[in-house]
Design an enzyme around this catalytic site. Structure first.
Site, mmCIF file in Angstrom:
data_model
loop_
_atom_site.group_PDB
_atom_site.id
_atom_site.type_symbol
_atom_site.label_atom_id
_atom_site.label_comp_id
_atom_site.label_asym_id
_atom_site.label_seq_id
_atom_site.Cartn_x
_atom_site.Cartn_y
_atom_site.Cartn_z
ATOM 1 N N ASP A 120 41.169 29.873 46.910
ATOM 2 C CA ASP A 120 41.551 30.838 47.946
ATOM 3 C C ASP A 120 40.860 30.410 49.237
ATOM 4 O O ASP A 120 39.691 30.719 49.434
ATOM 5 C CB ASP A 120 41.056 32.246 47.575
ATOM 6 C CG ASP A 120 42.146 33.113 46.993
ATOM 7 O OD1 ASP A 120 43.294 32.995 47.436
ATOM 8 O OD2 ASP A 120 41.844 33.926 46.106
ATOM 9 N N ARG A 154 43.628 39.473 57.796
ATOM 10 C CA ARG A 154 44.154 38.360 57.003
ATOM 11 C C ARG A 154 45.620 38.091 57.350
ATOM 12 O O ARG A 154 46.152 37.023 57.011
ATOM 13 C CB ARG A 154 44.017 38.658 55.516
ATOM 14 C CG ARG A 154 42.574 38.811 55.046
ATOM 15 C CD ARG A 154 42.497 39.413 53.658
ATOM 16 N NE ARG A 154 43.069 38.551 52.639
ATOM 17 C CZ ARG A 154 43.379 38.951 51.411
ATOM 18 N NH1 ARG A 154 43.193 40.228 51.057
ATOM 19 N NH2 ARG A 154 43.893 38.116 50.536
ATOM 20 N N LYS A 197 51.737 34.427 50.062
ATOM 21 C CA LYS A 197 51.372 35.661 49.358
ATOM 22 C C LYS A 197 51.311 36.822 50.352
ATOM 23 O O LYS A 197 51.208 36.586 51.564
ATOM 24 C CB LYS A 197 50.035 35.482 48.627
ATOM 25 C CG LYS A 197 48.838 35.216 49.547
ATOM 26 C CD LYS A 197 47.580 34.961 48.739
ATOM 27 C CE LYS A 197 46.361 34.844 49.633
ATOM 28 N NZ LYS A 197 45.131 34.516 48.904
ATOM 29 N N HIS A 198 51.491 38.090 49.867
ATOM 30 C CA HIS A 198 51.605 38.573 48.508
ATOM 31 C C HIS A 198 52.984 39.225 48.378
ATOM 32 O O HIS A 198 53.194 40.327 48.883
ATOM 33 C CB HIS A 198 50.543 39.606 48.200
ATOM 34 C CG HIS A 198 49.137 39.152 48.443
ATOM 35 N ND1 HIS A 198 48.548 39.159 49.677
ATOM 36 C CD2 HIS A 198 48.214 38.671 47.587
ATOM 37 C CE1 HIS A 198 47.303 38.704 49.586
ATOM 38 N NE2 HIS A 198 47.063 38.401 48.329
ATOM 39 N N HIS A 221 42.105 45.110 44.636
ATOM 40 C CA HIS A 221 40.911 44.657 43.934
ATOM 41 C C HIS A 221 40.189 45.845 43.286
ATOM 42 O O HIS A 221 39.521 45.684 42.259
ATOM 43 C CB HIS A 221 39.947 43.963 44.908
ATOM 44 C CG HIS A 221 40.444 42.655 45.424
ATOM 45 N ND1 HIS A 221 41.265 42.562 46.521
ATOM 46 C CD2 HIS A 221 40.225 41.385 44.993
ATOM 47 C CE1 HIS A 221 41.545 41.293 46.746
ATOM 48 N NE2 HIS A 221 40.928 40.554 45.836
ATOM 49 N N ASP A 273 48.700 37.403 40.878
ATOM 50 C CA ASP A 273 47.363 37.570 41.423
ATOM 51 C C ASP A 273 46.405 37.754 40.241
ATOM 52 O O ASP A 273 46.830 37.829 39.078
ATOM 53 C CB ASP A 273 47.330 38.770 42.373
ATOM 54 C CG ASP A 273 46.316 38.597 43.496
ATOM 55 O OD1 ASP A 273 45.381 37.805 43.327
ATOM 56 O OD2 ASP A 273 46.472 39.255 44.548
#
Length: 534
Positions: free
Chosen positions: A69, A138, A168-169, A181, A255
């Site tokens: 990553d 991001r 992604k995603h 997460h 993921d």
């Protein structure tokens, strides 16, 4: 190949530590895992990382698919051998696809030298008006076309240099108000909304022949109303839409199945089977060796019991083999001479500086940094994050580094140096003692420069901001992560950001504060070219 070997070929596992142990070798032998994901905890130096990869492959007698990553900005896994680029949002603010392309070229060269096959980047999620605690900086931004062109430029250049990109995603994590997460998000996007906004960057990436795509874990009840079926488990989203509907022929990664969103629904073994049923080619379990064994065992049993179709397994393995076959050598060669290495590094740092000078943004107008005024600088202890994320060496001693940076900026304006500066550090989650201390420092100076990390996440940091705002004679606030904290900054207070906390971000903001009207010559040329295009 046995069914056990076939199953293992589609697994991507992470490992502990910086050396290959007999336990790790045995684990990969028993699970036949075909992929390896590398994290910050696996890195000490470029040479050490290359040895780690070589030792594991030599012990196994087979080639792995090595992944990482490496997004830039917040998400950087390696503390050496790579250029620290600012966040996607900073690059998106420049509007210059050539800069994104140059980033892709540089990171492609660097990652191949480290032995990386697949980089799980770029993030192609489109931001919305909703608070985005996970994606935020991001993302390249809220304009689907901007996200699409920036992502395509970067990924195509990365792939030319030998590293397979991963968009992604899918089908779009930008609207998620919870971090997968930690928790299970629900995104209410309809298919119409997906097609109009969030699918545009992925469509562009597919037309640019992106080698792989990654999904994520939110529920999309308007795309698949099946209860407890996040995108990771949804055959409608992954197989019917992405694989068959768009005709995408590359590898589809899940993921990490060890995230909190998945733990809310089922065991990790059952999650792996559901992920395969949905149509993924490669399945990630990134941290816990026991969880990885459960993933492997559940998949083997599912194929032996015919719950999972062998035909689709064979099709997945063909795509995985094609992805692995894009590279022959494990490592691309280092620069031939030290002079070439220095030249490449100098060019990369010049590129980073150019991006950051273009992207440093004034979010709220206010009173500028004053000459001949005593200054209090309040800064978060980023060093305390070093056990969780990559923190650059300069920032491990925040006070010494800030003193150096301030001195270098005040050579432009000597009055700032002669006026004097004091530096106060506070924890990311400030203590009850640090909040009044910060306010006292602000009250004792003629102007205060407050670097704010994330008051949206840490209530105590919001309290610190409020205390400093009340005490300051002239306050300037620099946001170090997402821009959501600007709503807490009073009107009339100068508020800036470069969409990140990296050294390059802070240096750019300080340059902007000292010389706010300076515009890089390259930018003027870019604007001229864009006007000609129009």
């Amino acid at each position: 190949m046995t069914i056990e070997e076939l199953v293992g070929s589609r697994l991507v596992f992470g490992i502990p530590g910086t050396v290959i142990t007999p336990e790790i070798v045995k684990h990969f032998q028993e699970t036949h895992a075909g992929g390896l994901i590398l994290y910050r905890i696996n890195f000490e130096s470029p040479d050490q990382l290359r040895k780690l990869i070589s030792d594991l492959e030599n012990a196994l007698g087979r080639r792995l698919l090595v992944t990482c990553d490496h997004e830039g900005g917040r998400v950087i896994m390696f503390g050496g051998g790579v250029t620290v680029f600012p966040s996607n949002q900073a690059i998106g603010k420049t509007g210059n696809t050539q800069l994104a392309r140059q980033q892709g070229e540089q990171e492609g060269r660097e990652l191949r030298r480290l032995g990386i096959d697949v980089n799980f980047a770029p993030v192609l999620d489109v931001l919305t008006e909703a608070y985005s605690p996970n994606i935020g900086i991001r993302s390249y931004g809220a304009d689907p076309d901007l996200v699409a062109k920036m992502g395509a430029a970067r990924l195509s250049a990365m792939q030319v240099e030998g590293v397979s990109a991963c968009a992604k995603h899918f089908p779009g994590l930008g609207p998620a108000t919870l971090d997968p997460h930690l928790k299970l998000p629900t995104i209410q996007s309809t298919w119409q909304d997906i097609e109009k906004n969030h699918f545009i960057p992925f469509s562009r990436a597919m037309r640019t022949a992106v080698h792989s795509i990654m999904t994520s874990h939110p529920l999309y009840p308007n795309l698949d109303p099946t209860p407890k079926t996040p995108a990771t488990f949804s055959r409608k989203i992954v197989y019917d839409y992405l694989r068959k509907g768009t005709g995408y022929k590359g590898v589809i990664f899940s993921d990490d199945l060890e995230m909190g969103a998945i733990r809310e629904i089922c065991s990790i073994g059952e999650a792996a089977v559901k992920t395969a049923e949905a149509g993924h080619d490669m399945i990630l379990a990134c941290h816990d060796l026991q969880a990885q064994k459960e993933v492997y065992q559940a998949l083997v049993e599912a194929y032996k019991s015919n719950r999972l179709a062998r035909k689709e397994l064979d099709e997945s393995l063909q795509r995985i083999d094609m992805l692995k076959g894009r590279r022959t050598a494990r490592f691309s060669p280092l620069p031939a001479t030290e002079a070439r290495a220095r030249k490449e590094n100098d060019d990369a740092q010049a590129l980073v500086k150019q991006i950051c000078d273009l992207s440093a943004t004034t979010l709220k107008p206010g009173t500028a940094l004053a000459n001949s005024a005593t200054t209090a600088i309040l800064f978060p202890r980023l060093s305390k994050l070093a056990d969780k994320i990559m923190i650059e060496p300069e920032q491990l001693d925040e006070a010494a580094w800030l003193n150096q940076e301030w001195s270098s900026k005040t050579t432009i304006d000597p009055d700032l140096q002669s006026a004097g500066v004091t530096i106060g550090l506070y924890d990311i989650d400030p203590t009850t003692e640090q909040i009044p201390a910060a306010a006292a420092a602000a009250a004792g100076a003629e102007q205060t420069l407050l670097f704010l990390f994330d008051a949206h996440i840490y209530p105590s940091e919001k309290q610190l901001l409020e205390a400093v705002q009340a005490a300051s004679k002239n306050l300037i606030v620099v946001l170090l992560r997402d821009v959501y904290d600007q709503e807490y900054v009073k009107d009339g207070t100068l508020c800036l950001t470069n969409y990140g906390f990296r050294v390059c971000d802070i240096q750019a903001v300080l340059r902007k504060l000292v010389s706010p009207t300076a515009v890089p010559a390259q930018y003027l040329l870019f604007v001229a070219i864009e006007k000609i295009k129009i």
